[in-house]
Design an enzyme around this catalytic site. Sequence first.
Site, PDB file in Angstrom:
ATOM      1  N   ARG A 171      45.795   7.250 -66.678  1.00  0.00           N
ATOM      2  CA  ARG A 171      45.969   6.252 -65.609  1.00  0.00           C
ATOM      3  C   ARG A 171      46.971   6.749 -64.573  1.00  0.00           C
ATOM      4  NH1 ARG A 171      47.137   2.099 -69.889  1.00  0.00           N
ATOM      5  NH2 ARG A 171      45.110   1.406 -70.649  1.00  0.00           N
ATOM      6  N   ARG A 180      46.568  -9.406 -82.740  1.00  0.00           N
ATOM      7  CA  ARG A 180      47.011  -8.925 -81.443  1.00  0.00           C
ATOM      8  C   ARG A 180      45.990  -9.418 -80.413  1.00  0.00           C
ATOM      9  NH1 ARG A 180      46.191  -3.553 -78.315  1.00  0.00           N
ATOM     10  NH2 ARG A 180      47.734  -3.874 -76.711  1.00  0.00           N
ATOM     11  N   GLY A 210      49.108   5.521 -73.129  1.00  0.00           N
ATOM     12  CA  GLY A 210      49.452   4.465 -72.163  1.00  0.00           C
ATOM     13  C   GLY A 210      50.970   4.432 -72.116  1.00  0.00           C
ATOM     14  N   ASN A 239      44.048  -5.929 -85.271  1.00  0.00           N
ATOM     15  CA  ASN A 239      43.963  -5.521 -83.870  1.00  0.00           C
ATOM     16  C   ASN A 239      42.506  -5.158 -83.609  1.00  0.00           C
ATOM     17  OD1 ASN A 239      44.146  -4.382 -81.367  1.00  0.00           O
ATOM     18  ND2 ASN A 239      45.811  -2.965 -81.878  1.00  0.00           N
ATOM     19  N   HIS A 278      51.886  -3.842 -73.562  1.00  0.00           N
ATOM     20  CA  HIS A 278      52.688  -3.274 -74.651  1.00  0.00           C
ATOM     21  C   HIS A 278      53.804  -4.253 -75.031  1.00  0.00           C
ATOM     22  CE1 HIS A 278      51.635   0.958 -72.947  1.00  0.00           C
ATOM     23  NE2 HIS A 278      50.813   0.687 -73.946  1.00  0.00           N
ATOM     24  N   ASN A 330      58.295  11.683 -80.126  1.00  0.00           N
ATOM     25  CA  ASN A 330      58.080  13.048 -80.624  1.00  0.00           C
ATOM     26  C   ASN A 330      58.451  14.177 -79.677  1.00  0.00           C
ATOM     27  OD1 ASN A 330      56.776  12.378 -83.197  1.00  0.00           O
ATOM     28  ND2 ASN A 330      55.204  11.488 -81.883  1.00  0.00           N
ATOM     29  N   ASP A 332      46.245  14.750 -73.100  1.00  0.00           N
ATOM     30  CA  ASP A 332      47.186  14.868 -74.220  1.00  0.00           C
ATOM     31  C   ASP A 332      48.368  15.748 -73.808  1.00  0.00           C
ATOM     32  OD1 ASP A 332      48.393  16.000 -76.714  1.00  0.00           O
ATOM     33  OD2 ASP A 332      46.895  14.688 -77.618  1.00  0.00           O
ATOM     34  N   HIS A 355      58.336   3.064 -73.355  1.00  0.00           N
ATOM     35  CA  HIS A 355      57.194   3.196 -74.268  1.00  0.00           C
ATOM     36  C   HIS A 355      56.286   4.271 -73.669  1.00  0.00           C
ATOM     37  CE1 HIS A 355      54.014   1.453 -77.037  1.00  0.00           C
ATOM     38  NE2 HIS A 355      53.308   2.228 -76.233  1.00  0.00           N
ATOM     39  N   GLU A 364      54.303  -2.186 -83.851  1.00  0.00           N
ATOM     40  CA  GLU A 364      53.683  -3.395 -83.299  1.00  0.00           C
ATOM     41  C   GLU A 364      53.142  -4.297 -84.404  1.00  0.00           C
ATOM     42  OE1 GLU A 364      51.565  -2.631 -79.369  1.00  0.00           O
ATOM     43  OE2 GLU A 364      51.886  -0.601 -80.081  1.00  0.00           O
TER      44      GLU A 364
HETATM   45  P1  AMP Z   1      50.360   7.252 -78.415  1.00  0.00           P
HETATM   46  O1  AMP Z   1      49.449   6.704 -77.365  1.00  0.00           O
HETATM   47  O2  AMP Z   1      51.624   6.458 -78.562  1.00  0.00           O
HETATM   48  O3  AMP Z   1      49.675   7.517 -79.715  1.00  0.00           O
HETATM   49  O4  AMP Z   1      50.847   8.701 -77.875  1.00  0.00           O
HETATM   50  C1  AMP Z   1      49.935   9.749 -77.701  1.00  0.00           C
HETATM   51  C2  AMP Z   1      50.582  10.855 -76.906  1.00  0.00           C
HETATM   52  O5  AMP Z   1      51.737  11.338 -77.613  1.00  0.00           O
HETATM   53  C3  AMP Z   1      49.665  12.056 -76.712  1.00  0.00           C
HETATM   54  O6  AMP Z   1      49.628  12.430 -75.355  1.00  0.00           O
HETATM   55  C4  AMP Z   1      50.328  13.150 -77.529  1.00  0.00           C
HETATM   56  O7  AMP Z   1      50.174  14.394 -76.936  1.00  0.00           O
HETATM   57  C5  AMP Z   1      51.780  12.739 -77.493  1.00  0.00           C
HETATM   58  N1  AMP Z   1      52.495  13.396 -78.600  1.00  0.00           N
HETATM   59  C6  AMP Z   1      52.379  13.168 -79.917  1.00  0.00           C
HETATM   60  N2  AMP Z   1      53.170  14.050 -80.610  1.00  0.00           N
HETATM   61  C7  AMP Z   1      53.769  14.847 -79.694  1.00  0.00           C
HETATM   62  C8  AMP Z   1      54.678  15.948 -79.767  1.00  0.00           C
HETATM   63  N3  AMP Z   1      55.131  16.405 -80.906  1.00  0.00           N
HETATM   64  N4  AMP Z   1      55.059  16.528 -78.608  1.00  0.00           N
HETATM   65  C9  AMP Z   1      54.583  16.078 -77.435  1.00  0.00           C
HETATM   66  N5  AMP Z   1      53.738  15.049 -77.297  1.00  0.00           N
HETATM   67  C10 AMP Z   1      53.325  14.432 -78.415  1.00  0.00           C
END
Ligand code: AMP
Length: 397
Positions: A240, A90, A211, A7, A179, A335, A283, A207, A384
């Site tokens: 976004r 990818r 993103g 990727n 995605h 999560n 986040d 998803h 992926e």
């Molecule tokens: P990704 O782009 O799939 O890696 O997802 C990233 C997002 O997942 C971030 O905004 C993280 O805050 C959120 N995330 C990861 N672990 C947790 C958790 N235990 N509780 C809430 N959000 C989470």
Amino acid sequence: MKILVLNCGSSSLKYQLIDMDNESVMAKGLCERIGIEGSKLTHKANGKELVVEEPMPKHTEAIALVMKALVDPEYGVIKDTSEISAVGHRVLHGGIKFTESIKVNKDVKATIRECFALGPLHNPANLMGIEACEETMPGVPNVAVFDTTFGMSMPEKAYLYAIPHEYYEKYSIRRYGFHGTSHMFVSGEAIKFAGLDPEKGRVIVCHLGNGASISASIGGKCVDTSMGLTPLEGLIMGTRSGDLDPAILQFICNKEGKDVNEMLNILNKKSGILGMSGGVSSDFRDVEKAAEQGNHLAEVALEAFVYRVAKYIGAYTAAMNGVDAIAFTAGVGENDKIRRKAICDYLGYLGVEIDDEANDCRGQLRMISTENSKVKVMILPTNEELAIARETLRLVQ
Ligand code: AMP
């Protein structure tokens, strides 16, 4: 058979070497800062980590270092690079020409190049990765797995925008969806996990990561998806905006003397939960903490995120005249039990019932709906890389 999955970003390269005999990850790693000072490779295999800090002016040097790490006597997992049977790449955008993954040849590369305008940040890097592999591993087949092909099965009523048709004819402006490898993998696995009819199972995949996108599929074939010509449309994301009235662009441009490019930058990078929360963070964990401490805007951002997902689930249920399974995936989906529960709280009218004890988990393949729930709801961790490796295997076998 061993397959290398790549990727490539403009200055990065993520890889996994997968043994397809048992679909296990033999090694994985990341090259960072390609083409800039301070290039670094981090390679992980057999519970050990190798860090190499060497100049990587281009992706070709990065691939060469990955090869060296893969055969390293201490950190390597293969004796010779000839053990790699194929490389799966990818590729972000396949335009309207690619409705499936494809083995790379001259024409395929030309079409990936033609799609630079549709994927300006990713397609050039993806092509560099392919050409670097051709140079470093002559004779080894390369397969392009596009993020957009999952969306190519959508009907016209779902993919055409209500704008003058000439823009589709002239510039291929349509809904593509992104995605795609994740939605393809998760919808296929959800059908198996929920024991649905492989041809008729109606699945909604959420998803939800930094993103975020959502798809509706029947028998694993996409009928609608929330991202559009670009990944900006649809759900509220980390940075976004997702859906909005396009007239907002003109309004802010006029008020603040900005041009459309600056506005797009704001909508892609400064909006979403970051923007809505008044700048707390993109986040979800940070925004949640702020909300717990009484930050009203952070609370509203999280509520709006959940609300938008629930609205899309309603729309996609209507599009499929029902839904058999809903799968949550990616960082938040896998999560965040609070967001999963809050979304499902909107779905009582569908007969969705969540088992709070089952929902109290992270990152595991698991059914979180009760026995009585009319719709099966599950956590299904996306993969992926494995999806790309499976497509690659299918095309080179
Ligand atoms: P990704 O782009 O799939 O890696 O997802 C990233 C997002 O997942 C971030 O905004 C993280 O805050 C959120 N995330 C990861 N672990 C947790 C958790 N235990 N509780 C809430 N959000 C989470």
